[in-house]
Scaffold this active site. Structure first.
Site, PDB file in Angstrom:
ATOM      1  N   TYR A 195      64.735  50.192  34.738  1.00  0.00           N
ATOM      2  CA  TYR A 195      65.638  49.117  34.327  1.00  0.00           C
ATOM      3  C   TYR A 195      64.914  47.786  34.174  1.00  0.00           C
ATOM      4  O   TYR A 195      65.456  46.854  33.579  1.00  0.00           O
ATOM      5  CB  TYR A 195      66.767  48.929  35.352  1.00  0.00           C
ATOM      6  CG  TYR A 195      67.647  50.114  35.606  1.00  0.00           C
ATOM      7  CD1 TYR A 195      67.587  51.269  34.822  1.00  0.00           C
ATOM      8  CD2 TYR A 195      68.557  50.104  36.658  1.00  0.00           C
ATOM      9  CE1 TYR A 195      68.400  52.352  35.080  1.00  0.00           C
ATOM     10  CE2 TYR A 195      69.376  51.185  36.919  1.00  0.00           C
ATOM     11  CZ  TYR A 195      69.288  52.317  36.141  1.00  0.00           C
ATOM     12  OH  TYR A 195      70.097  53.390  36.404  1.00  0.00           O
ATOM     13  N   HIS A 218      64.382  59.859  39.463  1.00  0.00           N
ATOM     14  CA  HIS A 218      65.364  59.425  38.470  1.00  0.00           C
ATOM     15  C   HIS A 218      65.870  60.572  37.591  1.00  0.00           C
ATOM     16  O   HIS A 218      67.013  60.558  37.145  1.00  0.00           O
ATOM     17  CB  HIS A 218      64.734  58.343  37.590  1.00  0.00           C
ATOM     18  CG  HIS A 218      65.729  57.482  36.884  1.00  0.00           C
ATOM     19  ND1 HIS A 218      65.460  56.198  36.494  1.00  0.00           N
ATOM     20  CD2 HIS A 218      67.005  57.705  36.485  1.00  0.00           C
ATOM     21  CE1 HIS A 218      66.511  55.665  35.897  1.00  0.00           C
ATOM     22  NE2 HIS A 218      67.465  56.576  35.873  1.00  0.00           N
TER      23      HIS A 218
END
Length: 258
Positions: A35, A93
């Protein structure tokens, strides 16, 4: 771990959003290396004036950087960006790296936990086969599996497996990225709430840990204002009936990766 958190994916005002969320009462923030906003999360936390132990921070390592050495390096880099001494929850992730690199990454995160750099190890977007892989390798199971979860995509077999194995299920995209349905609107009118609050309430009553995201202060507030009502069983069943299986996913949802 708090039972609701602020998601900050594609949030371009992360510092302000985190600061406002913590001021409002959130105590969990879900970030990721991919991010590119860990530093902004850290700044928002410091500006809040809260103690480090008051806030639960999650980050993740994406498959591009999976591997034993690269994961250990990545943990140190995340700590530096946050300017934290430890991270509460560190997730793999996604499962795209393949079995060998997934397990090497998991081993590195376990070691980082033992050294005190992270408190807990989890995964994201893991299907049952990926979770079984961890068990078969002789590692303790992850504490969390963060997956796409909302009425259109309920991933029921994975949820059942996680519950049977003591794995907390976190729900990302719990607001279906703004998509709507007549049932959402019907229930919003009935309970005098907005559709997002209905969806968050459904997630909480299913036993998930929802991670709604928003950079609008009024939405950050309303998304947390969900603890003074309950959806009745019939209305929960109406939302349950909207499940479209894998076709209901609105994100990458790589739970079937090889």
């Amino acid at each position: 771990m708090p039972i609701i958190g602020l998601g900050v994916y594609q949030n371009y005002t992360t510092r302000d959003s985190v600061f406002e969320a913590l001021r409002t009462g959130y105590r969990q923030v879900d970030s990721a290396q991919a991010y590119k906003n860990e530093a902004h999360v850290g700044q928002g936390f410091r500006d809040s004036g809260l103690s480090r132990g008051d806030v639960f921070i999650t980050t993740k390592i994406i498959s591009k950087f999976h591997g034993y050495e690269s994961t250990l390096k990545g943990v140190d880099e995340s700590l530096a960006r946050f300017q934290f001494d430890y991270i509460d929850l560190f997730l793999i992730h996604d499962p795209f790296a393949g079995a060998e690199r997934r397990l090497a990454t998991y081993k590195a995160l376990q070691e980082a936990r033992e050294s005190g750099k992270i408190r807990s190890v989890g995964v994201s977007n893991y299907g049952i086969k990926h979770l079984e892989e961890i068990k078969d390798a002789g590692y303790e199971m992850p504490v969390v599996n963060q997956i796409e979860l909302h009425p259109f995509c309920q991933q029921r077999p994975i949820v059942v497996y996680c519950r049977e194995n003591g794995i907390v299920v976190q729900a990302y995209s719990p607001l279906v990225r703004g998509k709507t349905d007549p049932v959402f609107l019907e229930l919003a009118n009935r309970y005098h709430r907005d559709p997002a609050q209905i969806l968050i309430r459904w997630s909480l009553q299913k036993g998930f840990v929802p991670l709604p995201k928003s950079n609008k202060h009024e939405r950050i507030h309303s998304n947390l204002n969900v603890f003074d009502f309950n959806l009745c069983d019939d209305d929960m069943q109406k939302l349950d009936s909207l499940d479209r299986g894998k076709e209901g996913a609105i994100t990458w949802n790589p739970v079937d990766a090889p």
